[in-house]
Design an enzyme around this catalytic site. Structure first.
Site, PDB file in Angstrom:
ATOM      1  N   ILE A  63      -5.664   1.420   4.141  1.00  0.00           N
ATOM      2  CA  ILE A  63      -5.105   0.454   3.177  1.00  0.00           C
ATOM      3  C   ILE A  63      -4.966  -0.921   3.833  1.00  0.00           C
ATOM      4  CG2 ILE A  63      -3.156  -0.069   1.655  1.00  0.00           C
ATOM      5  CD1 ILE A  63      -2.562   3.007   1.668  1.00  0.00           C
ATOM      6  N   TYR A  71       6.316  13.822   7.765  1.00  0.00           N
ATOM      7  CA  TYR A  71       5.783  12.498   7.406  1.00  0.00           C
ATOM      8  C   TYR A  71       6.722  11.780   6.442  1.00  0.00           C
ATOM      9  CZ  TYR A  71       3.096   9.093   4.678  1.00  0.00           C
ATOM     10  OH  TYR A  71       2.700   7.948   4.008  1.00  0.00           O
ATOM     11  N   GLU A 127       1.790   6.584  11.201  1.00  0.00           N
ATOM     12  CA  GLU A 127       1.090   7.861  11.177  1.00  0.00           C
ATOM     13  C   GLU A 127       1.191   8.292   9.724  1.00  0.00           C
ATOM     14  OE1 GLU A 127      -0.653   9.539  13.349  1.00  0.00           O
ATOM     15  OE2 GLU A 127      -0.331   8.112  14.963  1.00  0.00           O
ATOM     16  N   SER A 128       0.059   8.658   9.114  1.00  0.00           N
ATOM     17  CA  SER A 128       0.061   8.771   7.651  1.00  0.00           C
ATOM     18  C   SER A 128      -0.364  10.139   7.099  1.00  0.00           C
ATOM     19  CB  SER A 128      -0.863   7.691   7.070  1.00  0.00           C
ATOM     20  OG  SER A 128      -2.207   7.982   7.421  1.00  0.00           O
ATOM     21  N   GLU A 162       6.143   9.691  -1.455  1.00  0.00           N
ATOM     22  CA  GLU A 162       6.527  11.006  -0.921  1.00  0.00           C
ATOM     23  C   GLU A 162       7.982  11.042  -0.464  1.00  0.00           C
ATOM     24  OE1 GLU A 162       3.480  12.967   1.401  1.00  0.00           O
ATOM     25  OE2 GLU A 162       1.927  11.739   0.509  1.00  0.00           O
ATOM     26  N   LYS A 190       9.026   8.370   6.878  1.00  0.00           N
ATOM     27  CA  LYS A 190       8.881   7.180   6.021  1.00  0.00           C
ATOM     28  C   LYS A 190      10.203   6.872   5.318  1.00  0.00           C
ATOM     29  CE  LYS A 190       5.705   4.976   5.249  1.00  0.00           C
ATOM     30  NZ  LYS A 190       5.094   3.796   5.931  1.00  0.00           N
ATOM     31  N   THR A 198       5.766   5.021   0.701  1.00  0.00           N
ATOM     32  CA  THR A 198       5.066   6.035  -0.094  1.00  0.00           C
ATOM     33  C   THR A 198       5.987   6.658  -1.135  1.00  0.00           C
ATOM     34  OG1 THR A 198       4.174   8.280   0.100  1.00  0.00           O
ATOM     35  CG2 THR A 198       5.631   7.596   1.837  1.00  0.00           C
ATOM     36  N   LYS A 206      -8.026  13.062   4.740  1.00  0.00           N
ATOM     37  CA  LYS A 206      -7.368  13.122   3.436  1.00  0.00           C
ATOM     38  C   LYS A 206      -8.322  13.758   2.427  1.00  0.00           C
ATOM     39  CE  LYS A 206      -3.824  10.700   5.073  1.00  0.00           C
ATOM     40  NZ  LYS A 206      -4.019   9.369   5.549  1.00  0.00           N
ATOM     41  N   LEU A 207      -7.758  14.297   1.357  1.00  0.00           N
ATOM     42  CA  LEU A 207      -8.531  15.174   0.472  1.00  0.00           C
ATOM     43  C   LEU A 207      -9.873  14.583   0.009  1.00  0.00           C
ATOM     44  CD1 LEU A 207      -8.631  17.863  -1.111  1.00  0.00           C
ATOM     45  CD2 LEU A 207      -7.603  16.634  -3.028  1.00  0.00           C
TER      46      LEU A 207
HETATM   47  P1  NAD Z   1      -4.053   5.027   8.068  1.00  0.00           P
HETATM   48  O1  NAD Z   1      -3.641   6.242   8.826  1.00  0.00           O
HETATM   49  O2  NAD Z   1      -5.424   4.944   7.513  1.00  0.00           O
HETATM   50  O3  NAD Z   1      -3.901   3.749   9.013  1.00  0.00           O
HETATM   51  C1  NAD Z   1      -2.771   3.529   9.815  1.00  0.00           C
HETATM   52  C2  NAD Z   1      -3.078   2.370  10.753  1.00  0.00           C
HETATM   53  O4  NAD Z   1      -1.923   2.151  11.565  1.00  0.00           O
HETATM   54  C3  NAD Z   1      -4.245   2.641  11.705  1.00  0.00           C
HETATM   55  O5  NAD Z   1      -5.081   1.503  11.781  1.00  0.00           O
HETATM   56  C4  NAD Z   1      -3.573   2.898  13.041  1.00  0.00           C
HETATM   57  O6  NAD Z   1      -4.355   2.530  14.159  1.00  0.00           O
HETATM   58  C5  NAD Z   1      -2.320   2.035  12.915  1.00  0.00           C
HETATM   59  N1  NAD Z   1      -1.243   2.540  13.770  1.00  0.00           N
HETATM   60  C6  NAD Z   1      -0.776   3.819  13.836  1.00  0.00           C
HETATM   61  N2  NAD Z   1       0.185   3.905  14.761  1.00  0.00           N
HETATM   62  C7  NAD Z   1       0.346   2.654  15.274  1.00  0.00           C
HETATM   63  C8  NAD Z   1       1.181   2.118  16.251  1.00  0.00           C
HETATM   64  N3  NAD Z   1       2.063   2.883  16.912  1.00  0.00           N
HETATM   65  N4  NAD Z   1       1.104   0.802  16.522  1.00  0.00           N
HETATM   66  C9  NAD Z   1       0.215   0.022  15.871  1.00  0.00           C
HETATM   67  N5  NAD Z   1      -0.627   0.481  14.941  1.00  0.00           N
HETATM   68  C10 NAD Z   1      -0.565   1.789  14.650  1.00  0.00           C
HETATM   69  O7  NAD Z   1      -2.946   4.826   6.982  1.00  0.00           O
HETATM   70  P2  NAD Z   1      -3.081   4.336   5.463  1.00  0.00           P
HETATM   71  O8  NAD Z   1      -3.431   5.494   4.627  1.00  0.00           O
HETATM   72  O9  NAD Z   1      -3.888   3.107   5.415  1.00  0.00           O
HETATM   73  O10 NAD Z   1      -1.553   3.979   5.148  1.00  0.00           O
HETATM   74  C11 NAD Z   1      -1.029   2.694   5.445  1.00  0.00           C
HETATM   75  C12 NAD Z   1       0.421   2.644   5.038  1.00  0.00           C
HETATM   76  O11 NAD Z   1       0.546   2.907   3.647  1.00  0.00           O
HETATM   77  C13 NAD Z   1       1.292   3.680   5.742  1.00  0.00           C
HETATM   78  O12 NAD Z   1       2.526   3.079   6.042  1.00  0.00           O
HETATM   79  C14 NAD Z   1       1.457   4.775   4.709  1.00  0.00           C
HETATM   80  O13 NAD Z   1       2.678   5.449   4.891  1.00  0.00           O
HETATM   81  C15 NAD Z   1       1.427   3.982   3.426  1.00  0.00           C
HETATM   82  N6  NAD Z   1       0.936   4.704   2.237  1.00  0.00           N
HETATM   83  C16 NAD Z   1      -0.259   5.382   2.296  1.00  0.00           C
HETATM   84  C17 NAD Z   1      -0.727   6.024   1.149  1.00  0.00           C
HETATM   85  C18 NAD Z   1      -2.059   6.742   1.137  1.00  0.00           C
HETATM   86  O14 NAD Z   1      -2.387   7.382   0.139  1.00  0.00           O
HETATM   87  N7  NAD Z   1      -2.859   6.672   2.179  1.00  0.00           N
HETATM   88  C19 NAD Z   1       0.017   5.985  -0.035  1.00  0.00           C
HETATM   89  C20 NAD Z   1       1.235   5.283  -0.047  1.00  0.00           C
HETATM   90  C21 NAD Z   1       1.669   4.638   1.097  1.00  0.00           C
HETATM   91  P1  TYD Z   2      -3.729  14.473   1.167  1.00  0.00           P
HETATM   92  O1  TYD Z   2      -4.983  13.714   0.884  1.00  0.00           O
HETATM   93  O2  TYD Z   2      -3.515  15.025   2.539  1.00  0.00           O
HETATM   94  O3  TYD Z   2      -2.512  13.544   0.717  1.00  0.00           O
HETATM   95  P2  TYD Z   2      -0.927  13.933   0.556  1.00  0.00           P
HETATM   96  O4  TYD Z   2      -0.652  15.190   1.274  1.00  0.00           O
HETATM   97  O5  TYD Z   2      -0.295  12.758   1.223  1.00  0.00           O
HETATM   98  O6  TYD Z   2      -0.676  14.002  -0.908  1.00  0.00           O
HETATM   99  O7  TYD Z   2      -3.657  15.702   0.167  1.00  0.00           O
HETATM  100  C1  TYD Z   2      -3.744  15.514  -1.237  1.00  0.00           C
HETATM  101  C2  TYD Z   2      -3.563  16.876  -1.882  1.00  0.00           C
HETATM  102  O8  TYD Z   2      -4.687  17.703  -1.541  1.00  0.00           O
HETATM  103  C3  TYD Z   2      -2.353  17.622  -1.374  1.00  0.00           C
HETATM  104  O9  TYD Z   2      -1.807  18.391  -2.458  1.00  0.00           O
HETATM  105  C4  TYD Z   2      -2.899  18.561  -0.316  1.00  0.00           C
HETATM  106  C5  TYD Z   2      -4.272  18.878  -0.846  1.00  0.00           C
HETATM  107  N1  TYD Z   2      -5.308  19.138   0.185  1.00  0.00           N
HETATM  108  C6  TYD Z   2      -6.108  20.286   0.094  1.00  0.00           C
HETATM  109  O10 TYD Z   2      -5.970  21.099  -0.858  1.00  0.00           O
HETATM  110  N2  TYD Z   2      -7.051  20.494   1.055  1.00  0.00           N
HETATM  111  C7  TYD Z   2      -7.228  19.644   2.090  1.00  0.00           C
HETATM  112  O11 TYD Z   2      -8.102  19.902   2.962  1.00  0.00           O
HETATM  113  C8  TYD Z   2      -6.410  18.473   2.173  1.00  0.00           C
HETATM  114  C9  TYD Z   2      -6.574  17.488   3.300  1.00  0.00           C
HETATM  115  C10 TYD Z   2      -5.470  18.252   1.177  1.00  0.00           C
END
Ligand code: NAD
Ligand code: TYD
Length: 350
Positions: free
Chosen positions: A14, A157, A86-87, A134, A161, A132, A196-197
């Site tokens: 993101i 996680y 960490e996400s 979550e 958060k 998030t 991620k899924l």
């Molecule tokens: P991501 O795991 O793809 O990226 C995380 C980034 O943070 C990476 O570039 C990593 O190198 C950096 N990072 C991790 N630990 C670090 C540290 N100690 N110091 C400096 N940099 C560090 O995550 P994402 O999916 O892009 O999520 C970004 C943010 O959005 C997170 O805070 C997450 O909780 C939030 N968020 C994610 C989702 C989603 O669906 N992915 C949804 C809602 C909120």
């Molecule tokens: P994920 O992408 O890990 O996001 P989150 O756990 O933050 O919602 O998972 C999305 C949904 O898919 C969640 O219900 C867990 C499920 N899932 C699977 O069924 N198989 C998989 O291999 C993964 C990574 C997720």
């Protein structure tokens, strides 16, 4: 340069979209991407904007207080958009402490550094914490998360958060720090790490590998295209009142199994495979411990107050996402070599 903005985690999924958006839309800003480049951080995600004069990359770990303080002294940022984290829920189940370190300690380090350089002169300053849905826990079959839903996180996680959200709010209440928070639903789109899924299944469909569905596959998530999340962050960062929280979501709920079937359908078409081919890869596997049944966001507040709306339908967003992965096979190969193989074995082949 009118303003200096730190974007933490800007080499991640993101964060890279937020960095690109701000670098391109605000040439008068200096955008500093602060990222330690963990397994999830990847400078290839920023390659297209790396040469822009208003973009700077700083490799730094937010858990390291001295490094964080030095960066704040060097740049004196006016704003922080904090995404570094960490996400991944499954990794948090295997290694919760890493989540406490980055998501909680890292956030507090950033808050302290911002508080020190802003030293109570809050005018024009802002700390935007990206969180998030979550943190709210799990929904049953009915209902939506609103900004007033009580926090009830279940995974390490989401607990980390939630703790970071509380610290951000505490800094507003205790010190008067100008903060805003956003709590978003599941994102999908280009550049998402294939743990991620959706990207995991895209990768496995391309490679004819099993598509692991946890439990009965009826868990439900509310999916939002990542560029719409980046647009919402831009809007909240610039337009929201201090101390406001906004929930962001796509009004787009899918049970995991239905989503994966839709993905298979679209991929068969794009790969020229006979309809139904990829769906045969669906494999039910052991459930995730503490698996949250359902997440769904009520995004009325950001729609009504700030005029935000998702720009693409799920079908369009998914098509754009699949096209990106098919056009960027090298990116996928690069991130799935090396340590990813070990992670995959430990997570799915135990
Ligand atoms: P991501 O795991 O793809 O990226 C995380 C980034 O943070 C990476 O570039 C990593 O190198 C950096 N990072 C991790 N630990 C670090 C540290 N100690 N110091 C400096 N940099 C560090 O995550 P994402 O999916 O892009 O999520 C970004 C943010 O959005 C997170 O805070 C997450 O909780 C939030 N968020 C994610 C989702 C989603 O669906 N992915 C949804 C809602 C909120
Ligand atoms: P994920 O992408 O890990 O996001 P989150 O756990 O933050 O919602 O998972 C999305 C949904 O898919 C969640 O219900 C867990 C499920 N899932 C699977 O069924 N198989 C998989 O291999 C993964 C990574 C997720």
């Amino acid at each position: 340069m009118k303003k200096t903005i730190f974007i933490t985690g800007g080499a991640g999924f993101i964060g890279s979209h937020v960095v690109r958006r701000l670098v391109m839309r605000y040439p008068e800003y200096r955008v500093v991407n602060v990222d330690s480049l963990t397994y999830a951080g990847n400078l290839e995600n920023n390659a297209d904007i790396a040469q822009y004069p208003n973009y700077v990359f700083e490799k730094a770990d937010i858990t390291e207080n001295t490094a964080v303080e030095a960066l704040f002294d060097k740049y004196l940022p006016d704003g922080v958009i904090h995404l570094a984290a960490e996400s991944h829920v499954d990794r948090s189940i295997s290694n919760p402490l890493e989540f406490v370190m980055t998501n909680v300690i890292g956030t507090v380090n950033l808050l302290n550094a911002a508080r020190r350089i802003w030293s109570n002169k809050w005018e024009g300053k802002r700390f935007h914490h990206v969180s998030t849905d979550e943190v709210y826990g799990a929904l049953g079959k009915e209902g939506l998360f609103t900004e007033h839903t009580s926090y009830n996180p279940h995974s390490p996680y989401s607990a980390s958060k939630a703790a970071s959200d509380h610290f951000v709010k505490a800094y507003a209440d205790t010190y008067g720090m100008p903060v805003v928070l956003t709590n978003c639903s599941n994102n999908y789109g280009p550049n998402q790490f294939p743990e991620k899924l959706i990207p995991l299944c895209i990768h496995n469909i391309i490679n004819n590998k099993p598509l692991p569905i946890y439990g009965n596959g009826k868990y439900t998530r509310d999916w939002l295209y990542v560029k719409d999340h980046a647009a919402a962050i831009d809007l909240v960062f610039h337009k929201a009142r201090n101390r406001e929280t906004y929930n962001i979501g796509g009004f787009n709920e899918w049970q995991n199994i239905n989503l994966v079937k839709e993905l298979c359908r679209q991929m068969d078409l794009k790969l020229g495979r006979v309809a139904g081919t990829s769906e045969q890869l669906v494999t039910y596997v052991k459930d995730r411990p503490g698996h949250d049944l359902r997440y769904a966001i009520d995004a009325t507040k950001i729609k009504e107050e700030l005029g935000w709306n998702p720009s693409v339908t799920f079908e369009q967003g998914l098509a754009l996402t699949i096209d990106w992965y098919l056009d960027n096979k090298e990116w996928l190969v690069n991130v799935t070599s090396g340590k990813y193989q070990q992670y995959y074995k430990e997570q799915y082949e135990r």
